[in-house]
Design a protein around this motif. Sequence first.
Motif, PDB file in Angstrom:
ATOM      1  N   ASP A  62       0.845  -1.193   0.000  1.00  0.00           N
ATOM      2  CA  ASP A  62       0.000   0.000   0.000  1.00  0.00           C
ATOM      3  C   ASP A  62       0.881   1.245   0.000  1.00  0.00           C
ATOM      4  OD1 ASP A  62       0.927   0.351   2.598  1.00  0.00           O
ATOM      5  OD2 ASP A  62      -1.009   0.020   3.562  1.00  0.00           O
ATOM      6  N   ARG A  63       0.292   2.391   0.098  1.00  0.00           N
ATOM      7  CA  ARG A  63       1.053   3.641   0.004  1.00  0.00           C
ATOM      8  C   ARG A  63       1.988   3.853   1.201  1.00  0.00           C
ATOM      9  NH1 ARG A  63      -0.436   6.794  -4.216  1.00  0.00           N
ATOM     10  NH2 ARG A  63      -2.449   6.341  -5.214  1.00  0.00           N
ATOM     11  N   GLU A  99      -5.620   4.045  -0.920  1.00  0.00           N
ATOM     12  CA  GLU A  99      -4.751   3.145  -0.173  1.00  0.00           C
ATOM     13  C   GLU A  99      -3.561   2.636  -0.995  1.00  0.00           C
ATOM     14  OE1 GLU A  99      -5.041   2.441   2.977  1.00  0.00           O
ATOM     15  OE2 GLU A  99      -7.079   3.134   3.431  1.00  0.00           O
ATOM     16  N   LEU A 100      -3.763   2.484  -2.319  1.00  0.00           N
ATOM     17  CA  LEU A 100      -2.760   1.861  -3.170  1.00  0.00           C
ATOM     18  C   LEU A 100      -2.427   2.726  -4.375  1.00  0.00           C
ATOM     19  CD1 LEU A 100      -4.530  -1.626  -3.397  1.00  0.00           C
ATOM     20  CD2 LEU A 100      -2.781  -1.008  -1.742  1.00  0.00           C
ATOM     21  N   GLN A 108      -0.207  -0.827  -7.906  1.00  0.00           N
ATOM     22  CA  GLN A 108      -0.390  -1.840  -6.871  1.00  0.00           C
ATOM     23  C   GLN A 108      -1.839  -2.296  -6.722  1.00  0.00           C
ATOM     24  OE1 GLN A 108       2.563  -3.007  -5.123  1.00  0.00           O
ATOM     25  NE2 GLN A 108       3.242  -1.904  -6.949  1.00  0.00           N
ATOM     26  N   VAL A 122       0.194  -6.253   1.011  1.00  0.00           N
ATOM     27  CA  VAL A 122      -1.259  -6.381   0.867  1.00  0.00           C
ATOM     28  C   VAL A 122      -1.635  -7.839   0.646  1.00  0.00           C
ATOM     29  CG1 VAL A 122      -3.272  -5.697  -0.488  1.00  0.00           C
ATOM     30  CG2 VAL A 122      -1.425  -4.053  -0.092  1.00  0.00           C
TER      31      VAL A 122
END
Length: 241
Positions: free
Chosen positions: A95-96, A221-222, A226, A101
């Motif tokens: 994730d960021r 979130e991503l 991703q 994940v």
Amino acid sequence: MAKSVKAAGDAGEGEWLKVAELKAMAGAQDPHAKEVDNLTLRRFLRARGQDVGKASAMLLKSVAWRRDAVPGGGIPAERVQAELSNQMASMCGVDRAGRPVLLVLPAKHLSANRDMAGFKRYIIYLLDNICTRIPRGQEKFLCIVDLKGWGYANCDVRAYIAAIEIMQNYYPERLGKALMIHIPYLFMKAWKMVQPFIDANTREKFVFIDDKKLGETLRQELDESQVPEVYGGKLTPIPLS
């Protein structure tokens, strides 16, 4: 570029002193507790609100549990082949915040075929695998729980409770967030039966996402690279094996 989460990596001097106190307290009752690394000790401490006594009780229970449940230090893949063949879980990217994940598909779990002992081994295998992917400077993972296609045949409250209890009791402060997506109405009825078994700290990490906000939420979130392909991104998930 992934950013670290300050709360996951930083601790003040007072917290490290409590970590040392926890190691001494638990180690006096079970020498194996002295072998637990400081970051793990800190997670137990945080899971019990910095209460050393409560963290020690939790840690001792975990050390004894792991000695019995994972006598060799890990679950071999051949012991969970039946569960792995369902491809219920896949490893995705990060994730960021740089957390690995995990994508879980509960609709691939059939309650009629579930063997509880085997299912518990599978959960341990799953958690051990995702935790080994957590990079230095991070301590948690993000989970996407996709309930698309979930129905009566998949409903298994006992298994869900067992999985959550293993995670919150023996892998404290590992789950960063669980994004619950494609949620059927029936599942919420099952969830009401599961909720009483989830502690408050873990419960707040489950976030139920409306279908209309799925794309927006995933991209918050991503990074685009991703996001799994099935959700319009570019990443190909790798089934757990």
